[in-house]
Design an enzyme around this catalytic site. Structure first.
Site, PDB file in Angstrom:
ATOM      1  N   LYS A  42       0.156   0.350  -2.777  1.00 14.85           N
ATOM      2  CA  LYS A  42      -0.160   0.214  -1.369  1.00 14.85           C
ATOM      3  C   LYS A  42       1.037  -0.385  -0.617  1.00 14.85           C
ATOM      4  CE  LYS A  42      -4.072   1.601  -3.087  1.00 14.85           C
ATOM      5  NZ  LYS A  42      -5.147   0.717  -3.465  1.00 14.85           N
ATOM      6  N   ASP A  50      -6.910 -10.754  -5.903  1.00 17.52           N
ATOM      7  CA  ASP A  50      -6.298  -9.451  -5.617  1.00 17.52           C
ATOM      8  C   ASP A  50      -5.698  -9.545  -4.220  1.00 17.52           C
ATOM      9  OD1 ASP A  50      -5.768  -6.828  -4.790  1.00 17.52           O
ATOM     10  OD2 ASP A  50      -7.439  -5.982  -5.936  1.00 17.52           O
ATOM     11  N   ARG A  68       8.391  -0.609 -24.132  1.00 19.26           N
ATOM     12  CA  ARG A  68       7.036  -1.098 -23.844  1.00 19.26           C
ATOM     13  C   ARG A  68       7.068  -2.619 -23.760  1.00 19.26           C
ATOM     14  NH1 ARG A  68       4.042  -1.804 -27.953  1.00 19.26           N
ATOM     15  NH2 ARG A  68       4.375   0.228 -28.920  1.00 19.26           N
ATOM     16  N   TYR A  72     -12.619  -3.804  -4.294  1.00 18.36           N
ATOM     17  CA  TYR A  72     -12.198  -2.409  -4.394  1.00 18.36           C
ATOM     18  C   TYR A  72     -13.157  -1.649  -5.323  1.00 18.36           C
ATOM     19  CZ  TYR A  72      -9.183   1.515  -5.669  1.00 18.36           C
ATOM     20  OH  TYR A  72      -8.683   2.754  -5.894  1.00 18.36           O
TER      21      TYR A  72
END
Ligand SMILES: *Cc1c(COP(=O)(O)O)cnc(C)c1O
Length: 376
Positions: free
Chosen positions: A195, A170, A46, A98
């Site tokens: 994407k 973004d 992690r 978004y």
């Protein structure tokens, strides 16, 4: 190294232990320690994993930033960045971000006391008007999704620096191949790597790049504390996808450009949205993009045409998401932006007959044949 070399050799190139030309998938949760606290730089996955670190270093190189981070999704990346803020802080957002970004702010972070305004950031005045004493950041998408509004990143960064605000961008639609927000003055760049960066519709991932050591330490603390990290296999898959980013983007842009010009001449199409059609106000901002990307939105004249279009598809797939090598079509009001209340959608101009097309890299004739609903 220049960009086309960097996508292949940036970050950590191969494996120094074996000479493997690809970064191996370090599928491990933990690492042996010689003595307590004496280890090779990794304790627990992690906190850090060599495969994840490779994609983190790679995206930092591509965005020309200080440090990168990989998350389990774009939304995990966005949420982790939001955790830099605290109750009572105020953030200004682009109004047609978004849908999932709007949802996480309006339905989740609101409950933790985050304050916000969604404004049309393509007009700088709307940002200036909404800066308050407790404003801490400006968060923009450019171009926006699905209406392709363009915000001048450099202009906004000047306001942000003047008022001591963080500028978050973004950059999912453009990728660092077409637009580099940190070079234009942004502090933090975000990606849904699901994407274009992944590029093959085969993984869900998010990336963050920061421009300073201080922000790097803060985001790493959040990433390790909250734990929405990207696994080793998906990190490897993302590196594999990024290697062909430049050539894919060139083809996406080339196909999109041809389709936009074809759509403009169709009788059944009411309006075409593409970043090259930005209004005079944003002429300068056009230059912040190398090309205009692979995303197109267009409004058809009525619901009959929409029905006809959706039943005419052979190559194009009706699906959410974008940025893969295959062409995808969606109806934002019913799909990606359904979480935005219908009244708000109307205000924004996301009508029921608005179609969004993520142009793939197939042969242009096949894509246009799908769109050509009035052909005999
Ligand atoms: C898809 C998308 C997101 C969310 O990313 P996920 O990987 O789906 O969590 C955020 N911003 C933009 C612009 C997107 O297209």
């Amino acid at each position: 190294m220049k960009f086309n070399s960097l996508v292949i050799h940036g970050g950590i190139d191969g494996d120094k232990y074996t000479g493997s030309v690809n970064v191996p998938i370090y599928q491990t949760s933990t690492y042996s320690q010689e003595e307590v606290g004496k280890h090779k730089g990794y304790e627990y996955s992690r906190t850090g994993n060599p495969t994840r670190e490779a994609v983190e270093k790679l995206i930092a190189d591509l965005e020309n930033g200080y440090r990168g981070f990989a998350f389990s999704s774009g939304m995990a990346a966005i949420s982790s960045v939001m955790m830099l803020f605290k109750s009572g802080d105020h953030i200004i957002f682009s109004d047609d971000v978004y849908g999932g970004t709007f949802r996480v702010i309006d339905k989740i972070f609101k409950n933790f006391g985050l304050e916000y305004d969604f404004v049309d950031t393509s007009d700088i005045k709307n940002i200036q008007k909404n800066i308050k004493n407790n404003t801490r950041a400006i968060y923009i998408e450019s171009p926006t999704n699905p209406l392709m509004k363009v915000t001048d990143i450099e202009e906004v960064s000047k306001i942000a620096k003047e008022k001591d605000l963080l500028l978050v961008v973004d950059n999912t639609f453009m990728t660092p191949y077409l637009q580099k927000p940190i070079e234009l003055g942004a502090d933090i760049v975000l990606h849904s790597a699901t994407k274009y960066l992944g590029g093959h519709s085969d993984l869900v991932a998010g990336l963050v790049v920061v421009n300073s050591e201080e922000l790097g330490n803060k985001i790493h603390f959040i990433q390790n504390s909250v734990g929405s990290v990207l696994g080793p296999f998906d990190s490897w898959l993302l590196i594999r996808g990024i290697k062909t980013l430049s050539i894919r983007m060139d083809k996406h842009c080339e196909n999109a450009y041809k389709i936009v010009n074809w759509l403009k001449n169709q009788d059944w199409v009411k309006k075409v949205y593409y970043p090259s059609f930005v209004d005079s106000m944003n002429k300068k901002a056009k230059n912040q993009m190398k090309k205009y990307g692979g995303m197109i939105s267009f409004e058809v004249k009525n619901k009959e045409y929409l029905k006809k279009l959706l039943s005419n598809l052979e190559v194009i797939t009706l699906a959410e998401s974008l940025g893969g090598i295959e062409s995808l079509i969606s109806v934002p009001s019913k799909m990606t932006h359904a979480s935005i209340p219908s009244k708000k959608r109307e205000e924004l101009g996301i009508s029921d007959t608005l179609v969004r097309l993520s142009v793939g890299i197939e042969d242009i004739e096949d894509i246009i044949s799908d769109l050509d609903i009035l052909k005999k």
